[in-house]
Design a protein around this motif. Sequence first.
Motif, mmCIF file in Angstrom:
data_model
loop_
_atom_site.group_PDB
_atom_site.id
_atom_site.type_symbol
_atom_site.label_atom_id
_atom_site.label_comp_id
_atom_site.label_asym_id
_atom_site.label_seq_id
_atom_site.Cartn_x
_atom_site.Cartn_y
_atom_site.Cartn_z
ATOM 1 N N VAL A 1 6.205 -7.301 15.743
ATOM 2 C CA VAL A 1 5.332 -8.470 15.835
ATOM 3 C C VAL A 1 5.998 -9.643 15.122
ATOM 4 O O VAL A 1 6.866 -9.456 14.265
ATOM 5 C CB VAL A 1 3.929 -8.193 15.232
ATOM 6 N N ASP A 2 5.591 -10.870 15.481
ATOM 7 C CA ASP A 2 6.138 -12.081 14.868
ATOM 8 C C ASP A 2 5.183 -12.696 13.864
ATOM 9 O O ASP A 2 5.553 -13.590 13.117
ATOM 10 C CB ASP A 2 6.426 -13.135 15.951
ATOM 11 N N PHE A 3 3.922 -12.212 13.852
ATOM 12 C CA PHE A 3 2.877 -12.868 13.079
ATOM 13 C C PHE A 3 1.839 -11.832 12.647
ATOM 14 O O PHE A 3 1.508 -10.935 13.417
ATOM 15 C CB PHE A 3 2.220 -13.946 13.970
ATOM 16 N N ALA A 4 1.344 -11.956 11.419
ATOM 17 C CA ALA A 4 0.262 -11.096 10.932
ATOM 18 C C ALA A 4 -0.778 -11.976 10.256
ATOM 19 O O ALA A 4 -0.429 -12.938 9.569
ATOM 20 C CB ALA A 4 0.795 -10.063 9.949
ATOM 21 N N LYS A 5 -2.051 -11.640 10.461
ATOM 22 C CA LYS A 5 -3.134 -12.430 9.881
ATOM 23 C C LYS A 5 -3.943 -11.575 8.909
ATOM 24 O O LYS A 5 -3.715 -10.376 8.790
ATOM 25 C CB LYS A 5 -4.015 -12.992 10.991
ATOM 26 N N ALA B 1 4.773 -0.869 3.340
ATOM 27 C CA ALA B 1 3.528 -1.067 4.079
ATOM 28 C C ALA B 1 2.688 -2.060 3.288
ATOM 29 O O ALA B 1 2.512 -1.919 2.078
ATOM 30 C CB ALA B 1 2.793 0.254 4.243
ATOM 31 N N LEU B 2 2.206 -3.085 3.973
ATOM 32 C CA LEU B 2 1.421 -4.137 3.329
ATOM 33 C C LEU B 2 0.093 -4.296 4.045
ATOM 34 O O LEU B 2 -0.005 -4.061 5.246
ATOM 35 C CB LEU B 2 2.136 -5.486 3.405
ATOM 36 N N ILE B 3 -0.902 -4.766 3.296
ATOM 37 C CA ILE B 3 -2.153 -5.198 3.902
ATOM 38 C C ILE B 3 -2.290 -6.684 3.572
ATOM 39 O O ILE B 3 -2.112 -7.088 2.433
ATOM 40 C CB ILE B 3 -3.378 -4.381 3.406
ATOM 41 N N ILE B 4 -2.518 -7.485 4.611
ATOM 42 C CA ILE B 4 -2.685 -8.924 4.421
ATOM 43 C C ILE B 4 -4.174 -9.185 4.187
ATOM 44 O O ILE B 4 -5.005 -8.884 5.043
ATOM 45 C CB ILE B 4 -2.199 -9.718 5.659
ATOM 46 N N ASN B 5 -4.509 -9.729 3.005
ATOM 47 C CA ASN B 5 -5.904 -9.978 2.642
ATOM 48 C C ASN B 5 -6.291 -11.449 2.726
ATOM 49 O O ASN B 5 -7.466 -11.783 2.740
ATOM 50 C CB ASN B 5 -6.185 -9.501 1.213
ATOM 51 N N THR C 1 0.821 -1.210 0.000
ATOM 52 C CA THR C 1 0.000 0.000 0.000
ATOM 53 C C THR C 1 0.853 1.257 0.000
ATOM 54 O O THR C 1 0.364 2.329 -0.344
ATOM 55 C CB THR C 1 -0.954 0.034 1.209
ATOM 56 N N ASP C 2 2.135 1.132 0.388
ATOM 57 C CA ASP C 2 3.022 2.299 0.432
ATOM 58 C C ASP C 2 4.466 1.821 0.523
ATOM 59 O O ASP C 2 4.731 0.657 0.831
ATOM 60 C CB ASP C 2 2.689 3.160 1.647
ATOM 61 N N GLY D 1 -6.324 -9.158 7.275
ATOM 62 C CA GLY D 1 -6.909 -7.926 7.790
ATOM 63 C C GLY D 1 -5.896 -7.010 8.452
ATOM 64 O O GLY D 1 -6.188 -5.851 8.705
ATOM 65 N N ASP D 2 -4.700 -7.525 8.738
ATOM 66 C CA ASP D 2 -3.665 -6.722 9.396
ATOM 67 C C ASP D 2 -2.911 -5.839 8.399
ATOM 68 O O ASP D 2 -2.662 -6.242 7.266
ATOM 69 C CB ASP D 2 -2.639 -7.612 10.104
ATOM 70 N N GLY D 3 -2.546 -4.665 8.851
ATOM 71 C CA GLY D 3 -1.655 -3.780 8.108
ATOM 72 C C GLY D 3 -0.298 -3.825 8.787
ATOM 73 O O GLY D 3 -0.209 -3.647 10.003
ATOM 74 N N ILE D 4 0.754 -4.102 8.026
ATOM 75 C CA ILE D 4 2.087 -4.248 8.612
ATOM 76 C C ILE D 4 3.119 -3.476 7.807
ATOM 77 O O ILE D 4 2.883 -3.107 6.656
ATOM 78 C CB ILE D 4 2.513 -5.738 8.693
#
Length: 85
Positions: A57-61, A20-24, A10-11, A63-66
């Motif tokens: 963080v160690d984990f993203a699911k 910047a990522l969004i996990i879908n 996303t950026d 809906g998360d923005g990382i």
Amino acid sequence: MAEVLIGKATDYFAKIGVAALIINNGDLSLGDTIHFVGHTTDFEQKVASMQTEHQAVDFAKSGDGIGIKVKDRVRHGDKVYKITA
């Protein structure tokens, strides 16, 4: 090796080399290998660090923005694939 689409960029913050990522779809963990693909983007790398709201963080699911440190430039809309064995 199989690839699964997990999200999109996303950026990109050039000064600090962070995307910047969004996990879908699915999830992402430290140590996973990801593949960025876009109009002029095509590279793979291991996830060495990941943050949400300036917290490591160690984990993203889904809906998360990382934010993750990347070795090359990414662009808005680039697809992010997780490489699975």
